[in-house]
Design a protein around this motif. Structure first.
Motif: not given
Length: 389
Positions: A132-136, A109-117, A122-127
């Motif tokens: 990688t999405g900031g998922y709890p 859900r934060n793909h813009e940050k990943a695209e810049k780096v 990439t996929a979202g990851l937990f924790g």
């Protein structure tokens, strides 16, 4: 509910936080019955991964019971036991259709940050940070699992939590590391790091038919566990890795090399170790790639380097000329967990392997913060920590 939260470098606390709720029709809420501290979590604990935020819930290796299901999720039912892969997958994008689940195009859900780096998401990851999405994460009593109709592995009642838990990360990670090597019956496979992923990579290489497996580490308990799994071991604190590998392979070097260490290599007072630590201290380098350098140097020409160890940023003084001129193949990446889990679950059920062998400590969630330090410092014979919320 209670959860382990990141409050800064070396500051993990067991806090009371709001329970998760269904946010999307494909979600599920999982009551966590077992979770673990992964070696990758130590990169967060030691402050090496960017975009962590105060109060983030940690943990990406967990399993439990489904207690609530979103209206559009027809794959899960309340009461089912599931392992939750650390990679969040939609199951529908081009990458998921190819089985490249760790680079799912939709779940970060934060793909813009990943695209810049990274150039692409990439996929979202937990924790595992907001990059990688900031998922709890799953070091908690309850977890919201997005895209849960695909992000799960159903667990039969015949298996204990301890037998099934590691299907979410370290078992498929070690397996993928070995599969990427395309092991031949004549191969010597050398594995740097005898932590949990290294132990799984060792046993995977044995199952896949390697002629011999060499494991390199410093910690006596880890080396003993590796020998119990069939490995020749090298204690790099007391002997030369380069010379021992020459002796073991008749001077030719291992055909396949696996880096199960990643960005926090601990190599004492070698020149490049001191160099890396100095550059890291003044923020001119993010990672310590001693293992990667050594693998390039010792690998047999036309060999393969498989890299499941996590790297986070910029590496210096990589002998890429040696890699190119020796014709080495690099294969790496976060694990495509769901690509492997059907096969690995069957192997556990058939008795080919019981992944619970790696567990050395089982504690409550409240004991988790102290166990982060114990695990990081390799105290009390600690190799793998499981927590019971």
């Amino acid at each position: 509910m209670r959860a382990l939260r990141w409050h800064g470098k070396h500051d993990v606390r067991c806090d009371t936080v709001p329970d998760p709720v269904i946010e999307d029709g494909r979600d599920a809420i999982i009551k966590v019955t077992s979770c673990a501290i992964c070696g990758s979590d130590l990169h967060l604990y030691d402050g090496f991964m960017p975009t962590m935020e105060h109060g983030d819930i940690l943990g990406h290796e967990f399993m439990g019971e489904v207690v609530e299901v979103g209206r559009d999720n027809r794959a899960l039912k309340v009461g089912e036991r599931v392992v939750v892969p650390f990679t969040i997958v939609c199951g529908e994008c081009d990458q998921c259709k190819r089985g490249n689940f760790s680079v799912c195009e939709r779940t970060n859900r934060n793909h813009e940050k990943a695209e810049k780096v990274f150039g692409h998401t990439t996929a979202g990851l937990f924790g595992y940070s907001h990059l990688t999405g900031g998922y709890p994460g799953g070091q908690a009593e309850y977890v919201r699992v997005p895209w849960a109709d695909h992000t799960h592995v159903k667990v039969p009642d015949s298996l204990t939590d301890e037998q099934a838990l590691f299907l979410g990360d370290i078992f498929p990670t070690g397996w993928q590391a070995a599969v990427q090597c395309e092991i031949e019956p004549t191969d010597t496979v050398a594995i740097w790091g005898a932590g949990p992923v290294g132990q799984m990579a060792l046993r995977s290489a044995v199952i896949l038919g390697a002629r011999q497996v060499v494991v390199i580490d410093l910690v006596p308990e880890r080396l003993a566990m590796a020998r119990a799994g069939g490995a020749i071991t090298i204690d790099f604190g007391n002997e030369s890795v380069v010379e021992r590998l020459k002796d073991i392979t008749g001077g030719k070097g291992p055909e396949k090399c696996i880096d199960a260490v990643g960005l926090e290599a601990h190599v004492g007072h070698s020149f490049d170790s001191v160099y890396d630590r100095v550059k890291q201290a003044v923020m001119l380098e993010t990672d310590r790639p001693h293992v990667l350098r050594e693998m390039i140097y010792v690998c047999r020409p036309a060999g393969t380097l498989s890299i499941p160890g996590v790297y986070g940023g910029l590496l210096d003084k990589i002998p890429f000329g040696a890699a190119m001129n020796k014709g080495l193949t690099f294969r790496m990446g976060q694990t495509h967990v769901n690509r492997w889990t059907d096969d690995l679950l069957r192997r556990v059920q058939d008795g080919q392997i019981d992944p619970s062998f790696v567990i050395t400590h089982s504690v409550s969630l409240e004991e988790g913060p102290a166990m982060y330090k114990t695990f990081r410092d390799k105290e009390d014979g600690c190799i793998k920590v499981v927590m019971k919320p």
